[in-house]
Every structure is written in structure tokens, then in C-alpha cells.
Design a protein around this motif. Sequence first.
Motif, PDB file in Angstrom:
ATOM      1  N   UNK A 140       0.834  -1.189   0.000  1.00 29.87           N
ATOM      2  CA  UNK A 140       0.000   0.000   0.000  1.00 29.87           C
ATOM      3  C   UNK A 140       0.879   1.253   0.000  1.00 29.87           C
ATOM      4  N   UNK A 141       0.497   2.213  -0.784  1.00 28.72           N
ATOM      5  CA  UNK A 141       1.220   3.472  -0.868  1.00 28.72           C
ATOM      6  C   UNK A 141       0.907   4.336   0.354  1.00 28.72           C
ATOM      7  N   UNK A 142       1.956   4.802   1.041  1.00 22.19           N
ATOM      8  CA  UNK A 142       1.769   5.647   2.221  1.00 22.19           C
ATOM      9  C   UNK A 142       2.252   7.078   2.019  1.00 22.19           C
ATOM     10  N   UNK A 143       3.313   7.247   1.215  1.00 23.47           N
ATOM     11  CA  UNK A 143       3.862   8.581   1.005  1.00 23.47           C
ATOM     12  C   UNK A 143       4.337   8.712  -0.438  1.00 23.47           C
ATOM     13  N   UNK A 144       4.087   9.869  -1.016  1.00 22.54           N
ATOM     14  CA  UNK A 144       4.549  10.162  -2.379  1.00 22.54           C
ATOM     15  C   UNK A 144       5.397  11.427  -2.332  1.00 22.54           C
ATOM     16  N   UNK A 145       6.611  11.318  -2.860  1.00 23.98           N
ATOM     17  CA  UNK A 145       7.550  12.437  -2.916  1.00 23.98           C
ATOM     18  C   UNK A 145       7.508  13.067  -4.301  1.00 23.98           C
ATOM     19  N   UNK A 146       7.627  14.382  -4.330  1.00 24.98           N
ATOM     20  CA  UNK A 146       7.587  15.123  -5.581  1.00 24.98           C
ATOM     21  C   UNK A 146       8.740  16.105  -5.628  1.00 24.98           C
ATOM     22  N   UNK A 147       9.620  15.929  -6.624  1.00 26.31           N
ATOM     23  CA  UNK A 147      10.647  16.928  -6.895  1.00 26.31           C
ATOM     24  C   UNK A 147       9.917  18.193  -7.350  1.00 26.31           C
ATOM     25  N   UNK A 148      10.522  19.335  -7.162  1.00 28.95           N
ATOM     26  CA  UNK A 148       9.853  20.583  -7.528  1.00 28.95           C
ATOM     27  C   UNK A 148      10.310  21.072  -8.901  1.00 28.95           C
TER      28      UNK A 148
ATOM     29  N   UNK B  93      -6.027  14.746  -4.652  1.00 28.16           N
ATOM     30  CA  UNK B  93      -6.614  13.414  -4.790  1.00 28.16           C
ATOM     31  C   UNK B  93      -5.867  12.406  -3.915  1.00 28.16           C
ATOM     32  N   UNK B  94      -4.546  12.501  -3.861  1.00 29.88           N
ATOM     33  CA  UNK B  94      -3.769  11.584  -3.020  1.00 29.88           C
ATOM     34  C   UNK B  94      -4.024  11.849  -1.540  1.00 29.88           C
ATOM     35  N   UNK B  95      -3.970  13.123  -1.153  1.00 25.42           N
ATOM     36  CA  UNK B  95      -4.168  13.481   0.252  1.00 25.42           C
ATOM     37  C   UNK B  95      -5.549  13.038   0.720  1.00 25.42           C
TER      38      UNK B  95
ATOM     39  N   UNK C 244      -2.805   9.524   1.616  1.00 24.35           N
ATOM     40  CA  UNK C 244      -1.392   9.471   1.256  1.00 24.35           C
ATOM     41  C   UNK C 244      -0.732  10.783   1.667  1.00 24.35           C
ATOM     42  N   UNK C 245       0.411  10.692   2.322  1.00 20.09           N
ATOM     43  CA  UNK C 245       1.189  11.884   2.639  1.00 20.09           C
ATOM     44  C   UNK C 245       1.878  12.373   1.370  1.00 20.09           C
ATOM     45  N   UNK C 246       1.780  13.651   1.116  1.00 21.95           N
ATOM     46  CA  UNK C 246       2.440  14.284  -0.025  1.00 21.95           C
ATOM     47  C   UNK C 246       3.642  15.045   0.519  1.00 21.95           C
ATOM     48  N   UNK C 247       4.823  14.763  -0.044  1.00 14.37           N
ATOM     49  CA  UNK C 247       6.046  15.423   0.416  1.00 14.37           C
ATOM     50  C   UNK C 247       6.794  16.004  -0.776  1.00 14.37           C
TER      51      UNK C 247
ATOM     52  N   UNK D 121      -3.589  27.253  -0.967  1.00 12.39           N
ATOM     53  CA  UNK D 121      -4.356  26.039  -1.231  1.00 12.39           C
ATOM     54  C   UNK D 121      -5.386  25.811  -0.141  1.00 12.39           C
ATOM     55  N   UNK D 122      -6.359  24.964  -0.427  1.00 18.28           N
ATOM     56  CA  UNK D 122      -7.357  24.657   0.597  1.00 18.28           C
ATOM     57  C   UNK D 122      -6.728  23.914   1.780  1.00 18.28           C
ATOM     58  N   UNK D 123      -7.547  23.542   2.692  1.00 14.05           N
ATOM     59  CA  UNK D 123      -7.072  23.019   3.966  1.00 14.05           C
ATOM     60  C   UNK D 123      -6.195  21.775   3.868  1.00 14.05           C
ATOM     61  N   UNK D 124      -6.191  21.072   2.753  1.00 11.77           N
ATOM     62  CA  UNK D 124      -5.344  19.873   2.673  1.00 11.77           C
ATOM     63  C   UNK D 124      -3.867  20.201   2.688  1.00 11.77           C
ATOM     64  N   UNK D 125      -3.492  21.437   2.415  1.00 11.17           N
ATOM     65  CA  UNK D 125      -2.073  21.779   2.352  1.00 11.17           C
ATOM     66  C   UNK D 125      -1.355  21.558   3.679  1.00 11.17           C
TER      67      UNK D 125
END
Length: 179
Positions: A1-9, A41-43, A47-50, A67-71
Amino acid sequence: MLKIAFFDIDGTLTDSGYFISEDSNNLVKRFSTRDFMGLQMLVSRGVTVAFISGAPDQCIDRKMEHLPSWSDKAVIHSGVSDKLKFVQNLYADEIDFSEMAFIGDDVNDLGLLEQVGIAGCPNDAVTDVINYIETRKDGFVMSKNGGYGAVREFCEMLLPFIDSYDKIEIGETDGQSEE
């Protein structure tokens, strides 16, 4: 199961370019609102977005303020010189690499791309990254370029890897739109 997704900027969430004002006091980067809807959608599915960047990045801090409250469920790590070592030190005791995803575009992303369970890159990533991603059965080269929907495409591609995918509908987080 996916728990965290990392995103380069730079080069992934942006097109890798930026504008500097004549007085050099203002740095401007372009973001796609569609990419941020993909992140939401992930949050909304737990899923933690990093965000993880080699350079200090005030632009992502400013974008997150609007951003809305998910940020508040997103984490920003900027000024990270060795992304793999950073993730190992901060997350590896809590989350197995097989439960992590990462999308990056340049050679400084390869170390982390080689360790995560799911790896991706924008269509316009550097050749070394594309060549590596293409060798993985769980590696995905997006059809879109960085800053132009690659992150949204990656987020949508990750949805089947989330246990709660069928249980939560998009928009249930707070009913707000980021636009």
C-alpha cells in the motif's frame, strides 16, 4: 500500500524555468493547478504528499499558502542535497521504501528513484533518468512534461496503489477548490 509520495519541484512540479525581476528581489515559477488537484486526490485518500527539492524554495511555500485546507497535510523539504539519505534518515524507520513513490527529473533524483516502490519521471526528464525509469517494471515515464501535467498524471497513476481508492470520492476533504 502506498503511504507517502515524494515530488521533486524544479523540472517536475514546474517546467524547470523561472523568472527573476530586474531588481533580483522576485523569483517567479509557474505551477499547474491541475497538478495540485492531483496532489489533493492523493491526500484525500490518506497518502502523505512530500515535496523534496535540492534548492531552497520559497515559491512552493507561497503556493501552499493559497491552497485549501489539505495543504497542512503536505510536507515541504527544500535545500536537500542528498534526497535518498534525507529520506532514509527521516522516514525509513516508519515507512518501507516499497510503500513510497517518487517522481523526479534529473540525475540528483536517481538515488531516491532507485529505492522507492514506484518511480516516475516527466516526459522531458534528462536522458539518464528516463533510461533508468524504463528499466523498472514499476517505473513510469509520464506522457506530459514537468510543470505541464506530469504530476497530475503520476498522481492518477498512483490511485490504484492506494487501499482506500474506491472508498473516498474526490472533493470529500473540504469541498473547496484551489482556484
